[in-house]
Scaffold this active site. Structure first.
Site, PDB file in Angstrom:
ATOM      1  CD  GLU A  17     -86.378  36.859 -34.532  1.00 35.92           C
ATOM      2  OE1 GLU A  17     -87.128  37.041 -33.558  1.00 35.92           O
ATOM      3  OE2 GLU A  17     -86.383  37.565 -35.557  1.00 35.92           O
ATOM      4  CB  THR A  48     -88.841  34.511 -38.051  1.00 37.42           C
ATOM      5  OG1 THR A  48     -88.036  34.296 -39.212  1.00 37.42           O
ATOM      6  CG2 THR A  48     -88.104  35.367 -37.047  1.00 37.42           C
ATOM      7  CB  ALA A  51     -91.395  37.141 -40.397  1.00 34.26           C
ATOM      8  CG  HIS A  77     -91.074  32.942 -34.295  1.00 30.44           C
ATOM      9  ND1 HIS A  77     -90.951  34.304 -34.419  1.00 30.44           N
ATOM     10  CD2 HIS A  77     -90.113  32.572 -33.415  1.00 30.44           C
ATOM     11  CE1 HIS A  77     -89.958  34.740 -33.651  1.00 30.44           C
ATOM     12  NE2 HIS A  77     -89.425  33.696 -33.036  1.00 30.44           N
ATOM     13  NE  ARG A 107    -103.357  39.594 -36.071  1.00 30.49           N
ATOM     14  CZ  ARG A 107    -103.655  40.873 -36.159  1.00 30.49           C
ATOM     15  NH1 ARG A 107    -104.764  41.335 -35.597  1.00 30.49           N
ATOM     16  NH2 ARG A 107    -102.848  41.716 -36.786  1.00 30.49           N
ATOM     17  N   GLY A 108     -99.892  36.865 -36.408  1.00 35.62           N
ATOM     18  CA  GLY A 108     -99.338  37.245 -37.706  1.00 35.62           C
ATOM     19  C   GLY A 108    -100.065  38.449 -38.282  1.00 35.62           C
ATOM     20  CG  HIS A 152    -101.071  44.595 -31.922  1.00 32.78           C
ATOM     21  ND1 HIS A 152    -102.054  44.890 -32.847  1.00 32.78           N
ATOM     22  CD2 HIS A 152    -100.208  43.764 -32.549  1.00 32.78           C
ATOM     23  CE1 HIS A 152    -101.785  44.249 -33.980  1.00 32.78           C
ATOM     24  NE2 HIS A 152    -100.680  43.557 -33.816  1.00 32.78           N
ATOM     25  CG  ASP A 161    -101.995  45.322 -26.766  1.00 33.22           C
ATOM     26  OD1 ASP A 161    -102.594  44.593 -27.591  1.00 33.22           O
ATOM     27  OD2 ASP A 161    -100.767  45.351 -26.686  1.00 33.22           O
ATOM     28  CD  GLN A 179     -93.448  45.899 -32.052  1.00 31.59           C
ATOM     29  OE1 GLN A 179     -93.866  46.751 -31.281  1.00 31.59           O
ATOM     30  NE2 GLN A 179     -93.836  45.816 -33.294  1.00 31.59           N
TER      31      GLN A 179
HETATM   32  P1  FAD Z   1    -102.739  38.817 -31.062  1.00 30.47           P
HETATM   33  O1  FAD Z   1    -102.271  38.475 -29.696  1.00 30.47           O
HETATM   34  O2  FAD Z   1    -103.847  38.033 -31.641  1.00 30.47           O
HETATM   35  O3  FAD Z   1    -103.119  40.356 -31.026  1.00 30.47           O
HETATM   36  C1  FAD Z   1    -103.489  41.066 -32.209  1.00 30.47           C
HETATM   37  C2  FAD Z   1    -104.479  42.152 -31.827  1.00 30.47           C
HETATM   38  O4  FAD Z   1    -105.693  41.571 -31.361  1.00 30.47           O
HETATM   39  C3  FAD Z   1    -103.984  43.056 -30.681  1.00 30.47           C
HETATM   40  O5  FAD Z   1    -104.484  44.331 -30.900  1.00 30.47           O
HETATM   41  C4  FAD Z   1    -104.626  42.430 -29.445  1.00 30.47           C
HETATM   42  O6  FAD Z   1    -104.816  43.364 -28.400  1.00 30.47           O
HETATM   43  C5  FAD Z   1    -105.947  41.906 -30.005  1.00 30.47           C
HETATM   44  N1  FAD Z   1    -106.409  40.692 -29.328  1.00 30.47           N
HETATM   45  C6  FAD Z   1    -105.654  39.650 -28.893  1.00 30.47           C
HETATM   46  N2  FAD Z   1    -106.411  38.686 -28.361  1.00 30.47           N
HETATM   47  C7  FAD Z   1    -107.696  39.102 -28.466  1.00 30.47           C
HETATM   48  C8  FAD Z   1    -108.963  38.557 -28.100  1.00 30.47           C
HETATM   49  N3  FAD Z   1    -109.046  37.359 -27.519  1.00 30.47           N
HETATM   50  N4  FAD Z   1    -110.082  39.270 -28.373  1.00 30.47           N
HETATM   51  C9  FAD Z   1    -110.011  40.484 -28.977  1.00 30.47           C
HETATM   52  N5  FAD Z   1    -108.842  41.062 -29.331  1.00 30.47           N
HETATM   53  C10 FAD Z   1    -107.706  40.386 -29.088  1.00 30.47           C
HETATM   54  N6  FAD Z   1     -94.938  37.798 -37.458  1.00 30.47           N
HETATM   55  C11 FAD Z   1     -94.706  36.829 -38.383  1.00 30.47           C
HETATM   56  O7  FAD Z   1     -95.386  36.810 -39.418  1.00 30.47           O
HETATM   57  N7  FAD Z   1     -93.750  35.871 -38.203  1.00 30.47           N
HETATM   58  C12 FAD Z   1     -92.969  35.840 -37.091  1.00 30.47           C
HETATM   59  O8  FAD Z   1     -92.109  34.969 -36.954  1.00 30.47           O
HETATM   60  C13 FAD Z   1     -93.165  36.859 -36.097  1.00 30.47           C
HETATM   61  N8  FAD Z   1     -92.429  36.866 -34.953  1.00 30.47           N
HETATM   62  C14 FAD Z   1     -92.697  37.809 -33.997  1.00 30.47           C
HETATM   63  C15 FAD Z   1     -91.947  37.799 -32.805  1.00 30.47           C
HETATM   64  C16 FAD Z   1     -92.179  38.739 -31.817  1.00 30.47           C
HETATM   65  C17 FAD Z   1     -91.368  38.696 -30.546  1.00 30.47           C
HETATM   66  C18 FAD Z   1     -93.169  39.753 -32.007  1.00 30.47           C
HETATM   67  C19 FAD Z   1     -93.395  40.792 -30.955  1.00 30.47           C
HETATM   68  C20 FAD Z   1     -93.904  39.780 -33.183  1.00 30.47           C
HETATM   69  C21 FAD Z   1     -93.690  38.817 -34.184  1.00 30.47           C
HETATM   70  N9  FAD Z   1     -94.419  38.796 -35.374  1.00 30.47           N
HETATM   71  C22 FAD Z   1     -94.189  37.827 -36.324  1.00 30.47           C
HETATM   72  C23 FAD Z   1     -95.399  39.855 -35.645  1.00 30.47           C
HETATM   73  C24 FAD Z   1     -96.818  39.520 -35.139  1.00 30.47           C
HETATM   74  O9  FAD Z   1     -97.318  38.411 -35.832  1.00 30.47           O
HETATM   75  C25 FAD Z   1     -97.694  40.754 -35.368  1.00 30.47           C
HETATM   76  O10 FAD Z   1     -97.226  41.801 -34.568  1.00 30.47           O
HETATM   77  C26 FAD Z   1     -99.184  40.598 -35.226  1.00 30.47           C
HETATM   78  O11 FAD Z   1     -99.819  41.807 -35.664  1.00 30.47           O
HETATM   79  C27 FAD Z   1     -99.688  40.394 -33.811  1.00 30.47           C
HETATM   80  O12 FAD Z   1     -99.479  39.127 -33.396  1.00 30.47           O
HETATM   81  P2  FAD Z   1     -99.967  38.702 -31.917  1.00 30.47           P
HETATM   82  O13 FAD Z   1     -99.546  37.291 -31.788  1.00 30.47           O
HETATM   83  O14 FAD Z   1     -99.534  39.659 -30.901  1.00 30.47           O
HETATM   84  O15 FAD Z   1    -101.560  38.786 -32.116  1.00 30.47           O
END
Ligand code: FAD
Length: 290
Positions: A17, A48, A51, A77, A107-108, A152, A161, A179
């Site tokens: 990364e 990334t 971030a 990303h 989602r971010g 999460h 989750d 994560q």
């Molecule tokens: P989601 O999958 O949308 O989940 C967020 C929350 O909503 C969770 O609690 C989930 O259970 C819930 N949820 C999901 N889908 C639904 C649904 N359909 N209905 C109801 N609830 C739902 N952040 C950055 O800003 N830039 C980056 O480059 C970056 N890289 C990352 C790389 C990795 C490997 C990881 C693990 C994280 C990274 N992040 C980054 C952080 C990430 O954006 C945050 O952790 C964010 O809070 C969650 O993103 P997600 O894509 O998992 O969201």
């Protein structure tokens, strides 16, 4: 070969990364890192998005440069933070035009305060599954997602989750990056729960060698404060000795890496923090070069 095909064939390999550089001097240093690590043939190189202080444009720029000027396969990303769906379509279009075909759909977290309640853009997306669909509809070759070994932080419980993670795969995601966690058992438990749910999608663990007190701070952010107390106990005695601290941090990462490989994990995602030496040391010690 597509990224999902490469992941399916991977055996004792790594991915890496990078984050977009903040200024010209660090961009020059970063490119030297890119060239050194490209020689070790990682399966993909992720970049990334918004971030670590990097600009969003920086992600498109760096990922496109990796595609144009190196043998690396960039994985860009992309987050839904503060963007309309139209604008997100535009970013995917920019990536494709730059030769970047693979996207990690996230989602971010809210800009400014990552712990503030999530509020989507009024014309934007609520969850990452919607971004998976959007990126695929725009023509991305493959889309990966984030997975959380401990659940999460916004989730009421790990089962909910897991259901949402499975929903991201149903939306079309073909792999997930977990994560960062320093407790290998947490990662393996999530892998087992996915298997028990009948899900065969590759789950890639992250590995960050904690080689300085500054990296320990980064760790706290990347693990949402779940860095284990044993890690501090191991590193604390070396706080005043930079060389010994680095060696112990590398030893911890090698131990975790060995354990994951022994458990049949085919690919380790290594956080470079835009520096080559620690990744090179891990790749050499664990035998991960392609
Ligand atoms: P989601 O999958 O949308 O989940 C967020 C929350 O909503 C969770 O609690 C989930 O259970 C819930 N949820 C999901 N889908 C639904 C649904 N359909 N209905 C109801 N609830 C739902 N952040 C950055 O800003 N830039 C980056 O480059 C970056 N890289 C990352 C790389 C990795 C490997 C990881 C693990 C994280 C990274 N992040 C980054 C952080 C990430 O954006 C945050 O952790 C964010 O809070 C969650 O993103 P997600 O894509 O998992 O969201």
């Amino acid at each position: 070969m597509s990224l999902p095909e490469d992941l399916a064939r991977a055996h004792r390999r790594f991915s890496v990364e990078f984050s977009p550089a903040h200024d010209e001097a660090s961009a020059t240093r970063q490119w030297a890192t890119v060239e050194r690590l490209a020689r070790l043939r990682p399966v993909f190189a992720s970049v990334t998005y918004g971030a670590g202080g990097g600009s969003r444009e920086g992600t498109v720029e760096l990922a496109s440069r990796l595609a144009a000027e190196t043998s690396l396969r960039p994985l860009a990303h992309l987050t839904a933070v503060g963007e309309s769906a139209d604008r997100l379509r535009g970013v995917v279009g920019d990536l494709l035009a730059g030769g970047v075909r693979d996207v990690l759909a996230l989602r971010g977290d809210p800009d400014g305060d990552p712990h503030a309640p999530w509020t989507p853009h009024p014309e934007g997306l609520q969850h990452a599954d919607e971004l998976v669909r959007l990126a695929l509809a725009e023509g991305a070759s493959s889309v990966g997602v984030a997975a959380f070994p401990l659940g999460h932080p916004d989730s009421p419980d790990p089962d909910t989750d897991l259901r949402h993670l499975l929903g991201k795969f149903r939306a079309g995601a073909s792999f997930a990056i977990a994560q960062l966690t320093f407790d290998v058992e947490d990662f393996l438990r999530l892998r087992d729960r996915l298997a028990a749910a009948g899900c065969q999608v590759p789950l890639v663990p992250g590995l960050l060698p904690v080689t300085s007190p500054r990296v320990l701070e980064v760790t706290r952010r990347l693990t949402d404060g779940h860095e284990p107390s044993w890690l501090y106990r191991r590193l604390d005695p070396f706080l005043d000795d930079r060389g010994a601290f680095r060696e112990e941090g590398l030893r911890v990462a090698v131990e975790d890496g060995r354990r994951l490989l022994a458990e049949g994990v085919p690919l380790l995602h290594l956080y470079s923090l835009n520096q080559a030496a620690n990744v090179e040391a891990l790749v050499a010690e664990l035998g991960l070069a392609g």
